[in-house]
Write an enzyme that holds these catalytic residues in place. Sequence first.
Site, PDB file in Angstrom:
ATOM      1  N   TYR A 114     -64.225 -35.349  -0.012  1.00 46.88           N
ATOM      2  CA  TYR A 114     -64.845 -36.626   0.364  1.00 46.88           C
ATOM      3  C   TYR A 114     -66.245 -36.346   0.882  1.00 46.88           C
ATOM      4  O   TYR A 114     -66.435 -35.461   1.722  1.00 46.88           O
ATOM      5  CB  TYR A 114     -64.032 -37.319   1.462  1.00 46.88           C
ATOM      6  N   GLU A 137     -68.795 -39.180   1.592  1.00 47.12           N
ATOM      7  CA  GLU A 137     -69.527 -40.440   1.726  1.00 47.12           C
ATOM      8  C   GLU A 137     -70.892 -40.187   2.352  1.00 47.12           C
ATOM      9  O   GLU A 137     -71.004 -39.426   3.331  1.00 47.12           O
ATOM     10  CB  GLU A 137     -68.776 -41.425   2.638  1.00 47.12           C
ATOM     11  N   ASP A 159     -81.654 -51.344 -18.640  1.00 44.03           N
ATOM     12  CA  ASP A 159     -80.374 -50.633 -18.749  1.00 44.03           C
ATOM     13  C   ASP A 159     -80.480 -49.747 -19.990  1.00 44.03           C
ATOM     14  O   ASP A 159     -80.414 -50.228 -21.128  1.00 44.03           O
ATOM     15  CB  ASP A 159     -79.246 -51.660 -18.898  1.00 44.03           C
ATOM     16  N   THR A 168     -75.664 -45.090 -18.205  1.00 37.83           N
ATOM     17  CA  THR A 168     -74.477 -44.251 -18.196  1.00 37.83           C
ATOM     18  C   THR A 168     -74.973 -42.819 -18.424  1.00 37.83           C
ATOM     19  O   THR A 168     -76.153 -42.606 -18.720  1.00 37.83           O
ATOM     20  CB  THR A 168     -73.492 -44.611 -19.321  1.00 37.83           C
ATOM     21  N   LYS A 180     -73.220 -41.246 -23.025  1.00 34.69           N
ATOM     22  CA  LYS A 180     -73.449 -41.704 -24.412  1.00 34.69           C
ATOM     23  C   LYS A 180     -74.413 -40.712 -25.074  1.00 34.69           C
ATOM     24  O   LYS A 180     -74.053 -39.548 -25.249  1.00 34.69           O
ATOM     25  CB  LYS A 180     -73.960 -43.150 -24.397  1.00 34.69           C
ATOM     26  N   ARG A 215     -68.389 -38.879 -18.224  1.00 26.07           N
ATOM     27  CA  ARG A 215     -68.280 -40.346 -18.223  1.00 26.07           C
ATOM     28  C   ARG A 215     -68.657 -40.871 -16.847  1.00 26.07           C
ATOM     29  O   ARG A 215     -67.898 -40.743 -15.885  1.00 26.07           O
ATOM     30  CB  ARG A 215     -66.845 -40.727 -18.574  1.00 26.07           C
TER      31      ARG A 215
HETATM   32  N1  DSN Z   1     -68.512 -49.882 -24.116  1.00 28.91           N
HETATM   33  C1  DSN Z   1     -69.899 -49.527 -24.280  1.00 28.91           C
HETATM   34  C2  DSN Z   1     -70.314 -49.535 -25.695  1.00 28.91           C
HETATM   35  O1  DSN Z   1     -69.507 -49.218 -26.536  1.00 28.91           O
HETATM   36  O2  DSN Z   1     -71.450 -49.824 -25.993  1.00 28.91           O
HETATM   37  C3  DSN Z   1     -70.799 -50.362 -23.469  1.00 28.91           C
HETATM   38  O3  DSN Z   1     -70.371 -50.388 -22.157  1.00 28.91           O
END
Ligand code: DSN
Length: 422
Positions: free
Chosen positions: A58, A60, A204, A230, A233, A239
């Site tokens: 932990y 925080e 974003d 994110t 990707k 993730r």
């Molecule tokens: N689920 C993602 C995508 O496939 O683009 C977006 O959050």
Amino acid sequence: MSVTPDTLSILQSHDPAVFEAVQEEERRQLRTLEMIASENFASRAVMEAAGTVFTNKYAEGYPGKRYYNGCEPSDKVETLAIERAKQLFGAVHANVQPHSGSTANQAVFFAALQPGDTVLSLSLAHGGHLSHGHRVNMAGQFFKIVNYGVAQGTEQIDYDEVVRLAREHKPRMIITGGSAYPRLIDFAKFREIADEIGAVFLTDMAHFAGLVAGKAIPSPVPFSHIVSSTTHKTLRGPRSGMLLGDAEWGPKLDKAVFPGLQGGPLVHIIAAKAVAYGEALRPSFAAYSQQVIANAKALGEVLVEKGLRLVSGGTDTHLVLVDLTSYNVTGKDAANALEHAGITVNKNAIPYDTRKEWVTSGIRIGTPALTTRGMKEAEMRTIANWVAEVVKDPTDEAVQKRVRAQVDEMTGNWPLRAEDLA
Ligand code: DSN
């Protein structure tokens, strides 16, 4: 050439049921063509970091200011992640604690808005994202959302409409980015519009962060007050999510993430993010991100030769959005037929779609994962031919079976990550 499995020997004897599911997923990833635009194959180093003892801690707070004791190693790894993220994206401030892209966006809403404030964002139906204020999302329930879209002719963001809506509704925040927009975004134009009405400008970059990191496309960072993302990707990390801010917004974002929204950070995932940022700082990642785009272009060209239409006429990024209208096939049927053939994509609405979101007239196809496998334009052309054959008649099981066998043969020759051959 042999494909090495990721072994989990302790799990195998400790919990065979979970081990079996993991193995099944590993086989699926290895022996199918993963073309969901938001997926990728993290390196073994990233996965190893995500599976470390940091999961037990932990922590925080933030490095140097924790609520619990024993956080020195956590401070070390989070500081590494922060500094690498700042270096990678040329950002003044980085927060590496958001658990996901959606959580990162929630933190921005919490930092920048009061309930009921107006937000201007790209419509989900035109390539935006749920967390930017779709009516079924928390943001859509607590804030007044106005959507801009793409122009009917070009299917690219209609900047005149953005200006018009911004002047009319005076949103407190303008958001760009999304999950199914294949073109470059004019970040300077968005900032100009935001400045004119005194709005906060959030980009974003969840989908295209890796392309920005590899300098294959322009960066939103110099133009945005806040950038959310994110990390799994195109960026190919664990993730998770992250936030970048300018000098004014950075400290506000920190407060919004913790204690505003989240509890203890996932230090093991932060460690994996540090590894991923380190990988993305290497020259090989720039080559990777350029290849991702070259592959998407090659894939799209063949689909067009086969009589399919690409939304906006093409792509500048890692994905193509394919309009199946000329084949008189739905996105749902096409995606299911492709899955039977061993090619994983998702059905996706196209702009001005007349079909429901569970049916759709399109499919979204991305190249980040297969590029990680080391595939290039030649493989993309072969795959595009298979896609067209399968999609032409989604009821033709013989074609699906034949392509499945070809996919099996192809995937047997490629590891999940090209680095495994190095
Ligand atoms: N689920 C993602 C995508 O496939 O683009 C977006 O959050």
